[in-house]
Design a protein around this motif. Structure first.
Motif, PDB file in Angstrom:
ATOM      1  N   ASN A 151      -0.659   7.284  -0.665  1.00 24.56           N
ATOM      2  CA  ASN A 151      -1.924   7.626  -1.387  1.00 24.56           C
ATOM      3  C   ASN A 151      -3.044   6.844  -1.350  1.00 24.56           C
ATOM      4  O   ASN A 151      -4.119   7.169  -1.957  1.00 24.56           O
ATOM      5  CB  ASN A 151      -1.602   8.485  -2.650  1.00 24.56           C
ATOM      6  CG  ASN A 151      -1.438   7.511  -3.562  1.00 24.56           C
ATOM      7  OD1 ASN A 151      -1.174   6.245  -3.524  1.00 24.56           O
ATOM      8  ND2 ASN A 151      -1.035   7.946  -4.907  1.00 24.56           N
ATOM      9  N   CYS A 159      -3.128   3.775  -2.951  1.00 25.19           N
ATOM     10  CA  CYS A 159      -2.820   2.780  -4.233  1.00 25.19           C
ATOM     11  C   CYS A 159      -2.195   1.573  -3.813  1.00 25.19           C
ATOM     12  O   CYS A 159      -1.268   1.616  -2.637  1.00 25.19           O
ATOM     13  CB  CYS A 159      -1.993   3.507  -5.262  1.00 25.19           C
ATOM     14  SG  CYS A 159      -2.713   4.758  -5.997  1.00 25.19           S
ATOM     15  N   THR A 160      -2.822   0.524  -3.937  1.00 27.56           N
ATOM     16  CA  THR A 160      -2.099  -0.845  -3.788  1.00 27.56           C
ATOM     17  C   THR A 160      -1.502  -1.435  -5.044  1.00 27.56           C
ATOM     18  O   THR A 160      -1.977  -1.530  -6.219  1.00 27.56           O
ATOM     19  CB  THR A 160      -3.444  -1.866  -3.405  1.00 27.56           C
ATOM     20  OG1 THR A 160      -3.778  -1.189  -2.085  1.00 27.56           O
ATOM     21  CG2 THR A 160      -2.575  -3.164  -2.845  1.00 27.56           C
ATOM     22  N   LEU A 161      -0.278  -2.225  -4.701  1.00 26.99           N
ATOM     23  CA  LEU A 161       0.603  -2.818  -5.877  1.00 26.99           C
ATOM     24  C   LEU A 161       0.718  -4.096  -5.337  1.00 26.99           C
ATOM     25  O   LEU A 161       0.976  -4.406  -4.062  1.00 26.99           O
ATOM     26  CB  LEU A 161       1.849  -2.097  -5.941  1.00 26.99           C
ATOM     27  CG  LEU A 161       3.012  -2.818  -6.696  1.00 26.99           C
ATOM     28  CD1 LEU A 161       2.591  -2.618  -8.088  1.00 26.99           C
ATOM     29  CD2 LEU A 161       4.334  -2.324  -6.284  1.00 26.99           C
ATOM     30  N   THR A 218       0.851  -1.005   0.038  1.00 21.34           N
ATOM     31  CA  THR A 218       0.144  -0.096  -0.081  1.00 21.34           C
ATOM     32  C   THR A 218       1.015   1.187   0.003  1.00 21.34           C
ATOM     33  O   THR A 218       1.755   1.305   0.758  1.00 21.34           O
ATOM     34  CB  THR A 218      -0.888  -0.013   1.252  1.00 21.34           C
ATOM     35  OG1 THR A 218      -1.789  -1.266   1.210  1.00 21.34           O
ATOM     36  CG2 THR A 218      -1.822   1.162   1.074  1.00 21.34           C
ATOM     37  N   HIS A 219       0.702   2.236  -0.804  1.00 27.68           N
ATOM     38  CA  HIS A 219       1.313   3.484  -1.049  1.00 27.68           C
ATOM     39  C   HIS A 219       0.715   4.421  -0.157  1.00 27.68           C
ATOM     40  O   HIS A 219      -0.528   4.141   0.081  1.00 27.68           O
ATOM     41  CB  HIS A 219       1.424   3.691  -2.577  1.00 27.68           C
ATOM     42  CG  HIS A 219       2.245   4.812  -2.713  1.00 27.68           C
ATOM     43  ND1 HIS A 219       1.744   6.093  -2.921  1.00 27.68           N
ATOM     44  CD2 HIS A 219       3.437   4.817  -3.296  1.00 27.68           C
ATOM     45  CE1 HIS A 219       2.827   7.052  -3.614  1.00 27.68           C
ATOM     46  NE2 HIS A 219       3.832   6.188  -3.440  1.00 27.68           N
TER      47      HIS A 219
END
Length: 80
Positions: free
Chosen positions: A22, A24-26, A19-20
């Motif tokens: 902001n 966003c999930t990678l 999880t970044h």
């Protein structure tokens, strides 16, 4: 550099979910990340343990392209 705030091993997908800051999930597929890595059974065991126990470090190694160097370092450690 990407500011990562959380990483978790996902056993259902054999992946690291990152999880970044902001939101966003990678998802890093561990099988794909380890493609081409030359590892001994011991260093493969250590790499698997790293993904489960310290997924953020695993993610950083995969994203920085330093996984082979980490595996080489693990294999070069001598136990006395």
């Amino acid at each position: 550099m990407m500011e990562l705030i959380h990483a978790e091993y996902n056993p259902m997908h054999n992946s690291i979910d990152v999880t970044h800051y902001n939101g966003c999930t990678l998802r890093i597929n561990c099988s794909q990340a380890e493609t081409g890595i030359r590892a001994t059974p011991n260093s493969q065991r250590m790499l698997d343990a790293l993904a489960i126990d310290n997924p953020l470090e695993y993610a950083l190694l995969a994203l920085d392209g330093e996984m082979q160097a980490w595996v080489n370092a693990e294999d070069s450690l001598d136990i006395f």
